[in-house]
Design a protein around this motif. Structure first.
Motif, PDB file in Angstrom:
ATOM      1  N   TYR A 150       0.810  -1.217   0.000  1.00  0.00           N
ATOM      2  CA  TYR A 150       0.000   0.000   0.000  1.00  0.00           C
ATOM      3  C   TYR A 150       0.845   1.269   0.000  1.00  0.00           C
ATOM      4  O   TYR A 150       0.339   2.344  -0.332  1.00  0.00           O
ATOM      5  CB  TYR A 150      -0.988  -0.022   1.163  1.00  0.00           C
ATOM      6  CG  TYR A 150      -2.119  -0.985   0.912  1.00  0.00           C
ATOM      7  CD1 TYR A 150      -3.021  -0.756  -0.117  1.00  0.00           C
ATOM      8  CD2 TYR A 150      -2.258  -2.142   1.668  1.00  0.00           C
ATOM      9  CE1 TYR A 150      -4.050  -1.641  -0.385  1.00  0.00           C
ATOM     10  CE2 TYR A 150      -3.292  -3.041   1.415  1.00  0.00           C
ATOM     11  CZ  TYR A 150      -4.176  -2.785   0.380  1.00  0.00           C
ATOM     12  OH  TYR A 150      -5.190  -3.672   0.110  1.00  0.00           O
ATOM     13  N   GLU A 151       2.116   1.161   0.352  1.00  0.00           N
ATOM     14  CA  GLU A 151       2.999   2.312   0.157  1.00  0.00           C
ATOM     15  C   GLU A 151       3.287   2.498  -1.330  1.00  0.00           C
ATOM     16  O   GLU A 151       3.415   3.622  -1.815  1.00  0.00           O
ATOM     17  CB  GLU A 151       4.294   2.121   0.950  1.00  0.00           C
ATOM     18  CG  GLU A 151       4.126   2.362   2.441  1.00  0.00           C
ATOM     19  CD  GLU A 151       5.432   2.229   3.210  1.00  0.00           C
ATOM     20  OE1 GLU A 151       5.564   2.856   4.274  1.00  0.00           O
ATOM     21  OE2 GLU A 151       6.326   1.479   2.738  1.00  0.00           O
ATOM     22  N   ALA A 152       3.372   1.377  -2.052  1.00  0.00           N
ATOM     23  CA  ALA A 152       3.607   1.453  -3.499  1.00  0.00           C
ATOM     24  C   ALA A 152       2.323   1.744  -4.264  1.00  0.00           C
ATOM     25  O   ALA A 152       2.352   2.327  -5.357  1.00  0.00           O
ATOM     26  CB  ALA A 152       4.219   0.146  -4.004  1.00  0.00           C
ATOM     27  N   HIS A 153       1.191   1.337  -3.690  1.00  0.00           N
ATOM     28  CA  HIS A 153      -0.109   1.543  -4.338  1.00  0.00           C
ATOM     29  C   HIS A 153      -1.065   2.168  -3.313  1.00  0.00           C
ATOM     30  O   HIS A 153      -1.839   1.454  -2.673  1.00  0.00           O
ATOM     31  CB  HIS A 153      -0.687   0.227  -4.850  1.00  0.00           C
ATOM     32  CG  HIS A 153       0.234  -0.538  -5.740  1.00  0.00           C
ATOM     33  ND1 HIS A 153       1.188  -1.430  -5.257  1.00  0.00           N
ATOM     34  CD2 HIS A 153       0.378  -0.527  -7.096  1.00  0.00           C
ATOM     35  CE1 HIS A 153       1.847  -1.947  -6.272  1.00  0.00           C
ATOM     36  NE2 HIS A 153       1.388  -1.411  -7.396  1.00  0.00           N
ATOM     37  N   PRO A 154      -0.988   3.479  -3.116  1.00  0.00           N
ATOM     38  CA  PRO A 154      -1.824   4.137  -2.094  1.00  0.00           C
ATOM     39  C   PRO A 154      -3.299   3.782  -2.265  1.00  0.00           C
ATOM     40  O   PRO A 154      -3.839   3.880  -3.375  1.00  0.00           O
ATOM     41  CB  PRO A 154      -1.573   5.633  -2.352  1.00  0.00           C
ATOM     42  CG  PRO A 154      -0.213   5.673  -2.976  1.00  0.00           C
ATOM     43  CD  PRO A 154      -0.132   4.446  -3.837  1.00  0.00           C
ATOM     44  N   PRO A 155      -3.933   3.343  -1.188  1.00  0.00           N
ATOM     45  CA  PRO A 155      -5.327   2.891  -1.295  1.00  0.00           C
ATOM     46  C   PRO A 155      -6.312   4.048  -1.355  1.00  0.00           C
ATOM     47  O   PRO A 155      -6.003   5.167  -0.963  1.00  0.00           O
ATOM     48  CB  PRO A 155      -5.520   2.086  -0.005  1.00  0.00           C
ATOM     49  CG  PRO A 155      -4.619   2.778   0.978  1.00  0.00           C
ATOM     50  CD  PRO A 155      -3.413   3.209   0.178  1.00  0.00           C
ATOM     51  N   LYS A 156      -7.490   3.733  -1.837  1.00  0.00           N
ATOM     52  CA  LYS A 156      -8.600   4.683  -1.826  1.00  0.00           C
ATOM     53  C   LYS A 156      -9.808   3.990  -1.206  1.00  0.00           C
ATOM     54  O   LYS A 156      -9.862   2.772  -1.096  1.00  0.00           O
ATOM     55  CB  LYS A 156      -8.943   5.147  -3.249  1.00  0.00           C
ATOM     56  CG  LYS A 156      -7.838   5.930  -3.940  1.00  0.00           C
ATOM     57  CD  LYS A 156      -8.269   6.347  -5.342  1.00  0.00           C
ATOM     58  CE  LYS A 156      -7.169   7.138  -6.044  1.00  0.00           C
ATOM     59  NZ  LYS A 156      -7.568   7.539  -7.423  1.00  0.00           N
ATOM     60  N   GLY A 157     -10.781   4.787  -0.814  1.00  0.00           N
ATOM     61  CA  GLY A 157     -12.031   4.216  -0.352  1.00  0.00           C
ATOM     62  C   GLY A 157     -12.054   3.865   1.121  1.00  0.00           C
ATOM     63  O   GLY A 157     -11.099   4.103   1.859  1.00  0.00           O
ATOM     64  N   GLU A 158     -13.174   3.283   1.539  1.00  0.00           N
ATOM     65  CA  GLU A 158     -13.381   2.903   2.933  1.00  0.00           C
ATOM     66  C   GLU A 158     -12.741   1.550   3.189  1.00  0.00           C
ATOM     67  O   GLU A 158     -12.779   0.664   2.339  1.00  0.00           O
ATOM     68  CB  GLU A 158     -14.875   2.878   3.241  1.00  0.00           C
ATOM     69  CG  GLU A 158     -15.513   4.254   3.081  1.00  0.00           C
ATOM     70  CD  GLU A 158     -17.026   4.213   3.177  1.00  0.00           C
ATOM     71  OE1 GLU A 158     -17.606   3.144   2.925  1.00  0.00           O
ATOM     72  OE2 GLU A 158     -17.609   5.248   3.512  1.00  0.00           O
TER      73      GLU A 158
END
Length: 278
Positions: free
Chosen positions: A211-219
């Motif tokens: 998730y540092e490489a692919h910043p998350p979105k949403g709840e």
């Protein structure tokens, strides 16, 4: 022929957590027949009832509602049917609705619950983590020390832990889990029931790197697997207590052994007192 009106009272109505198709027939019926809807955000609820082809008075009710607002709402339930909804999912799960329910019941107002979508349980079912025992604990604290304290406290519970989280704080939460609860299996479920639904399971370190490489979105729902089962017999505990009693008070020794073994702290304290008197 018009539908008969609902009996006066409070109707707690679960709403979809993402996919509007998850609204139940019963929930849609109550929202169509009630006299008004108490909700967190009128804009969010307006979208839902518009989808259902319904038009109803909307009254805002959230954490910032004053006691007088709650009293007026309860008074209206004496002769009107009022639905309570949250922005998504089951009301009263990490929201202030319990005060309204408690005071309504104290006032003699009938309360009816309509079950439905629930993010913590949906994430638990999706995660593949043990589900025979679980503990939902709302949001982790935003501050580092408080977050670590909560994880340390709840980490001793022999259950899968379920938290709500936000995309901007997820990395800090995963880093805290890696530090405070090393070796635990973790799952991150996000955008549940929506087009980009995702559930990843692994070590907190691996998930943090992702998730540092692919910043998350949403709840997000964050789940932490239970501690590994450890078998400790009485002799193990006695040996630990004897060693600790050389430098610690019985209460402190019992607390440390309880933390290490998962054994009952009160029983360990009683045993520590026995050992100290020998």
């Amino acid at each position: 022929m018009s539908e008969p009106s609902l009996s006066p009272g409070l109707y707690i109505v679960a709403t979809p957590i993402g996919n509007l198709g998850d609204i139940t027939k019963r929930a849609a019926d109550v929202l169509a027949r009630c006299d008004g809807i108490a909700c967190e955000d009128t804009r969010v609820t307006q979208k839902l009832i518009r989808h259902l082809g319904v038009s109803k008075p909307l009254w805002r009710y959230d954490d910032h509602s004053a006691p007088n607002d709650r009293a007026r709402l309860i008074a209206s339930m004496q002769d009107r049917a009022v639905a309570l909804v949250s922005d998504a999912g089951m009301p009263l799960v990490s929201d202030p609705g319990f005060r309204l329910v408690r005071e309504a019941r104290e006032a003699g107002v009938p309360v009816t619950v309509l079950p439905g979508a629930n993010a913590p349980l949906t994430a638990l079912a999706l995660s593949g983590l043990p589900n025979d025992r679980f503990l939902f604990a709302g949001f982790l604290p935003p501050k580092e020390k408080a977050r670590a304290d909560v994880l340390e406290e709840l980490g001793r519970v022999q259950s899968t832990l379920i938290f709500f989280d936000t995309a901007p704080r997820l990395a800090k939460s995963l880093a805290a889990i890696a530090k405070v609860l090393p070796g635990r299996e973790v799952a991150v479920a996000r955008e549940l029931t929506k087009m980009f639904e995702e559930c990843r399971r692994g070590s907190p370190e691996d998930l943090l790197a992702h998730y540092e490489a692919h910043p998350p979105k949403g709840e997000i729902v964050l789940l932490v697997g239970p501690p590994p089962e450890q078998e400790h017999d009485v002799h193990d505990a006695d040996a630990m207590l004897r060693e600790l009693l050389e430098t610690e008070k019985p209460s402190q020794a019992a607390a440390q052994v309880a933390k290490l073994t998962g054994l009952d702290r009160k029983a360990l304290y009683a045993r520590a007192m026995e050992l100290k008197s020998q």
